[in-house]
Design a protein around this motif. Structure first.
Motif, short mmCIF file in Angstrom:
data_model
loop_
_atom_site.label_atom_id
_atom_site.label_comp_id
_atom_site.label_asym_id
_atom_site.label_seq_id
_atom_site.Cartn_x
_atom_site.Cartn_y
_atom_site.Cartn_z
N ARG A 229 0.69 -1.18 0.06
CA ARG A 229 -0.03 0.02 0.10
C ARG A 229 0.74 1.25 -0.08
O ARG A 229 1.91 1.39 0.90
CB ARG A 229 -1.00 0.01 1.15
CG ARG A 229 -2.10 -1.30 1.25
CD ARG A 229 -2.98 -0.71 2.23
NE ARG A 229 -3.69 0.30 1.86
CZ ARG A 229 -4.55 0.69 2.77
NH1 ARG A 229 -5.01 0.33 4.04
NH2 ARG A 229 -5.29 2.01 2.39
N LEU B 153 1.07 5.50 0.03
CA LEU B 153 0.23 6.80 0.27
C LEU B 153 1.12 7.70 -0.38
O LEU B 153 2.18 8.04 -0.34
CB LEU B 153 0.06 7.07 1.82
CG LEU B 153 -0.56 8.27 2.51
CD1 LEU B 153 -1.95 7.99 1.90
CD2 LEU B 153 -0.40 8.57 3.75
N TYR C 175 -2.67 2.41 -4.39
CA TYR C 175 -2.21 3.48 -3.69
C TYR C 175 -3.56 4.34 -3.32
O TYR C 175 -4.67 4.38 -3.93
CB TYR C 175 -1.30 4.36 -4.43
CG TYR C 175 -2.09 5.20 -5.85
CD1 TYR C 175 -2.55 6.46 -5.45
CD2 TYR C 175 -2.55 4.44 -7.03
CE1 TYR C 175 -3.27 7.29 -6.53
CE2 TYR C 175 -2.94 5.13 -7.91
CZ TYR C 175 -3.41 6.47 -7.85
OH TYR C 175 -4.26 6.92 -8.67
N GLU D 70 -0.63 2.22 8.35
CA GLU D 70 -1.11 1.25 7.43
C GLU D 70 -0.52 1.17 6.11
O GLU D 70 -1.10 0.22 5.17
CB GLU D 70 -2.83 1.45 7.30
CG GLU D 70 -3.58 1.83 8.51
CD GLU D 70 -4.96 2.41 8.37
OE1 GLU D 70 -5.28 2.42 6.96
OE2 GLU D 70 -5.63 2.49 9.19
N TYR D 71 0.40 2.02 5.75
CA TYR D 71 1.05 1.99 4.42
C TYR D 71 2.47 1.49 4.65
O TYR D 71 3.20 1.37 5.66
CB TYR D 71 1.01 3.16 3.76
CG TYR D 71 -0.41 3.89 3.61
CD1 TYR D 71 -1.04 3.59 2.46
CD2 TYR D 71 -1.10 4.56 4.47
CE1 TYR D 71 -2.31 4.01 2.10
CE2 TYR D 71 -2.62 4.88 4.05
CZ TYR D 71 -3.05 4.45 2.95
OH TYR D 71 -4.44 5.14 2.80
N ASP D 72 2.94 0.90 3.43
CA ASP D 72 4.36 0.49 3.29
C ASP D 72 5.27 1.50 2.85
O ASP D 72 6.61 1.27 2.83
CB ASP D 72 4.39 -0.94 2.54
CG ASP D 72 3.39 -2.02 2.87
OD1 ASP D 72 3.63 -2.52 4.23
OD2 ASP D 72 2.42 -2.22 2.06
#
Length: 699
Positions: free
Chosen positions: A329, A331, A363, A378-380
């Motif tokens: 994921r 952002l 994304y 929550e994002y990589d």
């Protein structure tokens, strides 16, 4: 008192030689009449007695000196009850630790070392008394249940011991044996370690807690064997995903003393053979071989690497697991007010095309003011693109995320605040912007990118060229860019550099994560890079590289260490499957998910599957590479390594059965006292000299 070399007691007969000489000197002289005989007859009888006493003392001193020399040659020793105190007749407990690592499967002059080790243990049993008892334990694999064994039970337990390709616990097992032995009711306690004195094993003993008991190390002998091993397996790129070829580097090393020829190293992935190389290595030499695998599904996949033609085969297989992570994921943090180039933003175009083509990420986009710390977790990876003023509350939030292992791509805005940008970069120690070159949207080139770091994962496999051929690529022209000064920044390097030496794309490692800094934005006002063929694959790879956390890549467990892994498992349902057996592990909650723990002492090389009904992860289990290093310590080196402990050393490799038995009796069951007799012999010789010099009985 007993003797190691009782044959030399025959030399005690030599003590009779001074006696024979003395007796010969006692022959009665023939009487002859002489005119002055009356003078000699007046000698006092007391003087004659003194002369006889002197001769008798000299005779005794000489006989005792010769007898002591004979006893020294016979090597006398005291039983433990007499040498260390306590009741010599009381039964004893003998703790025996047998090294059953893979090195013990080598074949020496007495056969396989593990078989000879068991024979040595039988000799210990033979050297002990009938009412003595035993504690038997192994270094590798599942422990033998601690129990006090008699002679018959110990012999039966010995039969089941074999060399094991599993974890080594020499120090831990010895410590457990000592504790168990201390709790036993026996007064006499002895410890024997039967090993091949492999360096990695002896070094484990140096980490022991204080050991009050004396122990005996029995070295079963040195064996020279040709051994080629897989020393290391690695992947140079963090970019792991479906459809992306993964390069697997296999380092092969010849740890033997003879050349390795006519050998082969092969790799199979998911049951399919993918390649083979011929191996020819001199002693101590190593070589890296490159294989390529192509993951076809998300989740865990497995493979095997093996060597053929090696003399020692017990460590020729190496297992690996490759984790293909789920879609990452991303952002995208963009300006809250559309900038002039928003309608032709190549960032959006690149992300949309990648998502539509089932790429490895999806994304979301947001303006800087709408970001919260909870959302970031929550994002990589994150793309900071065209933001004129980065909110200060995001400084520490993004720094923490990158430090934990995530990635951040930074693209400046043509109207961005250099001071604000520098404050942001200072938190990463990534240098500072020192000025601007060119004019935005002037389309007049002020520099061109002409140098790239080809070995970087973002470029791996991107260029197709013959070996030795010069790298050629379309060099983008730059019209407007921010100048980055990276002096003082560590663990950083340029991926793309302009022909004037300035950085175009710069990478800074921060904690476990990565910060990628671009000197230009993603629209045509900065450069003609977006229309170059290198642009799309490079920025796609950079995004994937930034999002490549520790979730993907090779995952494995080294036997001999407690098993531990972390993932998003369901706590109540998580279980382990090893060799067809289901195991319920220990679990605990950590910041990165559910932590799964198990000691795994009974495990051998193979795979462990972690599952909870929803997801499953396969993890390869391999031996510690130190187990394949067969270099050994000699007696002097062992003395140096273990100088803090009270121990004795026995080199059993070249001893006959009788010599081994008597040596064990001495070192394990008593103390040699030949030094005492040597000192006594010296005393008697000195006394003989003093009597001869100062006892003037003739006067």
């Amino acid at each position: 008192m007993s003797f190691l070399n009782p044959i030399f007691l025959l030399a005690l007969a030599a003590a009779g030689i001074p006696l024979m000489i003395h007796l010969l000197n006692l022959r009665r002289p023939k009487k002859i009449e002489f005119s002055t005989l009356t003078f000699f007859q007046e000698l006092k009888k007391s003087t004659i007695r003194k002369i006889k006493i002197k001769r008798l003392l000299l005779l005794i001193m000489r006989m005792l000196a010769v007898a002591c020399l004979a006893v020294v040659l016979a090597r006398p020793f005291l039983p433990p009850g007499l040498s260390f105190g306590g009741d010599a007749q009381a039964p004893s407990v003998n703790a025996i630790l047998i090294d059953n690592s893979i090195s013990m499967s080598r074949v020496g002059s007495n056969g396989p070392l593990i078989d000879y080790a068991k024979e040595v243990a039988e000799n210990i049993s033979e050297a002990s008394r009938e009412n003595d008892r035993f504690i038997l334990q192994v270094t590798n694999g599942e422990a033998i249940y601690p129990a006090i064994l008699n002679h018959v039970n110990m012999s039966n337990t010995l039969k089941d011991i074999e060399a094991q390709p599993s974890g080594n616990y020499m120090g831990e097992r010895l410590q457990e044996m000592i504790r168990f032995m201390d709790e036993s009711p026996f007064q006499q306690k002895k410890i024997f370690i039967i090993t091949d004195a492999q360096r990695s094993q002896i070094q484990k003993l140096t980490k022991l807690e204080e050991v009050d008991s004396r122990f005996t190390i029995i070295d079963v002998g040195e064996v020279e064997v040709q051994n080629t091993v897989i020393a290391e397996v690695s992947i140079p790129s963090q970019m792991i995903g479906l459809g992306l070829p993964v390069q697997v580097n296999v380092k092969v090393e010849n740890q033997g003393s003879v050349p390795a020829i006519n050998q082969f190293v092969s790799l199979e992935y998911e049951g399919q053979p993918l390649g083979q190389y011929s191996v020819s290595l001199q002693p101590g030499e190593n070589q890296v071989f490159d294989f390529e695998v192509s993951p076809s599904a998300e989740g865990s996949s497995s493979g095997r690497i093996w060597i053929e033609g090696d003399e020692f085969i017990d460590d020729n297989d190496y297992l690996f697991s490759l984790e293909i992570p789920d879609r990452r994921r991303i952002l995208w943090i963009r300006p809250d007010v559309p900038i002039q180039s928003e309608n032709i933003s190549y960032t959006r175009l690149m992300l949309d095309v990648a998502s539509e083509n089932d790429a490895q990420f999806e994304y979301d986009e947001i303006d800087p003011g709408g970001v919260t710390g909870a959302e970031l977790s929550e994002y990589d990876a994150f793309i900071m693109d065209g933001v004129e003023q980065i909110p200060e509350f995001l400084f520490s939030e993004l720094q923490a995320e990158v430090q934990s292992g995530k990635g951040l791509l930074f693209f400046p805005s043509e109207n961005g605040s250099i001071q604000n940008y520098n404050d942001f970069l200072s938190g990463f120690n990534a240098g500072r912007w020192v000025g601007i070159s060119g004019d935005y949207a002037s389309f007049q080139s002020v520099a061109a990118a002409d140098e790239l770091l080809e070995e970087h994962p973002a470029f791996t496999g991107l260029f197709d060229r013959a070996e030795g051929e010069e790298l050629k690529f379309s060099r983008p022209s730059v019209y407007y860019y921010f100048r980055l000064d990276t002096r003082g920044s560590t663990n950083a390097f340029d991926l793309l550099r302009l022909n004037n030496g300035d950085a175009l794309i710069h990478e800074k490692k921060f904690g476990r994560g990565t910060l990628l800094i671009s000197a230009i934005g993603n629209d045509p006002g900065w450069s003609n890079f977006p229309i170059q063929e290198l642009y799309a694959p490079l920025y796609y790879r950079l995004t994937l590289y930034a999002a490549a956390s520790e979730e993907g890549g090779l995952i494995g467990h080294i036997l001999g260490n407690p098993f531990q892994t972390t993932g998003n498992y369901v706590m109540d349902d998580v279980e382990l499957q090893v060799d067809g057996q289901i195991i319920k592990p220990g679990v605990s909650v950590s910041g990165n998910g559910l932590q799964v723990n198990y000691d795994g002492k009974e495990w051998k090389t193979g795979f462990v599957e972690v599952r909870d009904g929803l997801r499953s992860t396969t993890i390869a289990m391999n031996l510690d590479r130190a187990e394949s290093d067969f270099s050994e310590f000699g007696e002097e080196e062992i003395d140096e390594q273990l100088n803090e402990f009270d121990f004795s050393y026995v080199d059993a490799g070249g001893l006959s059965d009788q010599e081994l038995l008597t040596t064990i009796q001495s070192t394990g069951f008593g103390r040699e006292i030949w030094q005492w007799f040597l000192m006594a012999g010296m005393f008697f010789l000195v006394a003989e000299s003093l009597i001869s010099s100062f006892y003037k009985a003739e006067n």
